[in-house]
Design a protein around this motif. Structure first.
Motif, short mmCIF file in Angstrom:
data_model
loop_
_atom_site.label_atom_id
_atom_site.label_comp_id
_atom_site.label_asym_id
_atom_site.label_seq_id
_atom_site.Cartn_x
_atom_site.Cartn_y
_atom_site.Cartn_z
N ARG A 4 19.40 10.83 -33.01
CA ARG A 4 18.85 9.65 -33.71
C ARG A 4 18.86 9.89 -35.22
NH1 ARG A 4 13.99 11.10 -35.71
NH2 ARG A 4 12.85 12.77 -34.66
N PRO A 5 18.74 8.80 -36.00
CA PRO A 5 18.62 8.97 -37.45
C PRO A 5 17.37 9.77 -37.78
CG PRO A 5 19.08 6.68 -36.90
CD PRO A 5 18.78 7.38 -35.61
N ALA A 6 17.47 10.66 -38.75
CA ALA A 6 16.30 11.44 -39.17
C ALA A 6 15.51 10.64 -40.20
CB ALA A 6 16.75 12.76 -39.77
N VAL A 7 14.19 10.81 -40.15
CA VAL A 7 13.31 10.16 -41.12
C VAL A 7 12.57 11.25 -41.89
CG1 VAL A 7 13.08 8.04 -39.77
CG2 VAL A 7 11.47 9.93 -39.40
N GLU A 8 11.77 10.81 -42.86
CA GLU A 8 11.11 11.77 -43.74
C GLU A 8 10.27 12.79 -42.95
OE1 GLU A 8 9.33 9.83 -47.04
OE2 GLU A 8 8.64 11.74 -47.92
N ALA A 9 9.64 12.32 -41.87
CA ALA A 9 8.79 13.22 -41.07
C ALA A 9 9.59 14.31 -40.37
CB ALA A 9 8.02 12.39 -40.04
N PRO A 38 22.25 8.46 -53.31
CA PRO A 38 22.86 7.20 -52.88
C PRO A 38 23.77 7.37 -51.66
CG PRO A 38 23.45 7.74 -55.17
CD PRO A 38 22.57 8.84 -54.68
N GLY A 39 23.60 6.54 -50.67
CA GLY A 39 24.46 6.55 -49.49
C GLY A 39 24.20 7.69 -48.52
N ALA A 40 23.16 8.48 -48.76
CA ALA A 40 22.92 9.65 -47.90
C ALA A 40 22.25 9.24 -46.59
CB ALA A 40 22.06 10.66 -48.62
N PHE A 41 22.60 9.92 -45.53
CA PHE A 41 21.89 9.74 -44.26
C PHE A 41 21.93 11.03 -43.45
CE2 PHE A 41 26.25 8.44 -43.40
CZ PHE A 41 26.55 9.02 -42.18
N ALA A 42 20.93 11.20 -42.61
CA ALA A 42 20.85 12.40 -41.77
C ALA A 42 20.61 11.99 -40.34
CB ALA A 42 19.72 13.31 -42.27
N LEU A 43 21.15 12.79 -39.43
CA LEU A 43 20.93 12.59 -37.99
C LEU A 43 20.36 13.87 -37.43
CD1 LEU A 43 24.38 10.94 -37.14
CD2 LEU A 43 22.21 9.76 -37.51
N ILE A 44 19.54 13.73 -36.39
CA ILE A 44 18.92 14.90 -35.77
C ILE A 44 19.13 14.81 -34.25
CG2 ILE A 44 16.65 13.76 -35.63
CD1 ILE A 44 15.38 16.52 -36.23
N VAL A 45 19.30 15.96 -33.63
CA VAL A 45 19.37 16.02 -32.16
C VAL A 45 18.18 16.85 -31.67
CG1 VAL A 45 20.65 16.86 -30.16
CG2 VAL A 45 21.88 15.81 -32.07
N LEU A 55 23.99 16.09 -42.26
CA LEU A 55 23.62 15.37 -43.47
C LEU A 55 24.91 14.89 -44.11
CD1 LEU A 55 21.32 14.64 -45.45
CD2 LEU A 55 21.58 16.91 -46.45
N CYS A 56 24.96 13.59 -44.41
CA CYS A 56 26.20 12.98 -44.90
C CYS A 56 25.90 12.05 -46.07
CB CYS A 56 26.86 12.13 -43.82
SG CYS A 56 27.29 13.02 -42.36
N ARG A 57 26.99 11.65 -46.69
CA ARG A 57 26.89 10.66 -47.76
C ARG A 57 28.06 9.70 -47.57
NH1 ARG A 57 25.89 13.86 -52.74
NH2 ARG A 57 27.96 14.65 -52.39
N ALA A 58 27.81 8.42 -47.66
CA ALA A 58 28.89 7.43 -47.58
C ALA A 58 28.72 6.49 -48.77
CB ALA A 58 28.82 6.65 -46.28
N ILE A 59 29.68 6.54 -49.67
CA ILE A 59 29.53 5.78 -50.91
C ILE A 59 30.92 5.41 -51.42
CG2 ILE A 59 29.39 7.86 -52.36
CD1 ILE A 59 27.24 6.39 -53.99
N ALA A 60 31.05 4.19 -51.91
CA ALA A 60 32.30 3.72 -52.54
C ALA A 60 33.52 3.95 -51.64
CB ALA A 60 32.49 4.39 -53.90
N GLY A 61 33.34 3.67 -50.35
CA GLY A 61 34.49 3.74 -49.44
C GLY A 61 34.84 5.12 -48.94
#
Ligand SMILES: CC(C)(COP(=O)(O)OP(=O)(O)OC[C@H]1O[C@@H](n2cnc3c(N)ncnc32)[C@H](O)[C@@H]1OP(=O)(O)O)[C@@H](O)C(=O)NCCC(=O)NCCS
Length: 156
Positions: A4-9, A38-45, A55-61
């Motif tokens: 799932r997407p990771a949140v601050e907690a 900007p564009g950062a997102f994290a997923l956790i298992v 941990l990834c970043r998706a920005i400007a294509g």
């Protein structure tokens, strides 16, 4: 497997997984810094506890995998590949047409995972990483075209 997407907690849990996989790993603050750009997102298992993170970043294509870590006790069970596929899907949905990463040439397991996930070798950064004891290791730059459907054996 609960991915799932990771949140601050989840920051401490993300750091725990990272520290179990890397020497030295990142602490929660370092992950928060990178994860808030900007564009950062994290997923956790999670299984019983946290066992994988990306941990990834998706920005400007363009997207980039900043880090990928699976707890040593949970490896070779498909967690890493699932994280990469989920991240590629989210990056594509965010408008990225290609995804990049850097990986040490001394890390054949990760290189094998990325190649199976459709990444190809795109360049070399000489002496990019410093390992314990001061040894310098080249980084392989790898690239995956996110517009080519069905490129990865993991994607369905
Ligand atoms: C690299 C890493 C994330 C892989 O996680 P994982 O959950 O074990 O990977 P998966 O089980 O999804 O592996 C998928 C495929 O990748 C390849 N692979 C993964 N680890 C491998 C290894 N150590 N040796 C050879 N091939 C490997 C295999 O083809 C594997 O499929 P198989 O198990 O059916 O043979 C994990 O070993 C790790 O956290 N390593 C330390 C941190 C790191 O190197 N991160 C990536 C660098 S940026």
């Amino acid at each position: 497997m609960n991915l799932r997407p990771a949140v601050e907690a989840d920051l401490e849990a993300l750091a725990r997984v990272h520290r179990a996989a890397f020497e030295p790993g990142w602490d929660a603050e370092e992950i928060a810094d990178l994860g808030s750009g900007p564009g950062a997102f994290a997923l956790i298992v999670e299984a019983d506890g946290p066992i994988g993170m990306i941990l990834c970043r998706a920005i400007a294509g363009e997207a980039e995998i900043l880090t990928l870590a699976v707890d040593p006790a949970a490896r070779r069970g498909g967690v890493g590949a699932a994280l990469v596929e989920a991240a590629a899907g989210l990056a594509r949905a965010a408008g990225a047409g290609e995804m990049f990463l850097e990986v040490g040439l001394d890390n054949p397991g990760a290189i094998a995972l990325y190649e199976r996930a459709g990444f190809v070798r795109a360049g070399l950064r000489k002496a990019y990483y410093e390992r314990a004891g001061g040894a310098r290791v080249d980084a392989l730059v790898m690239r995956r075209d996110l517009n080519t459907e069905g490129e990865s054996p993991y994607s369905s």
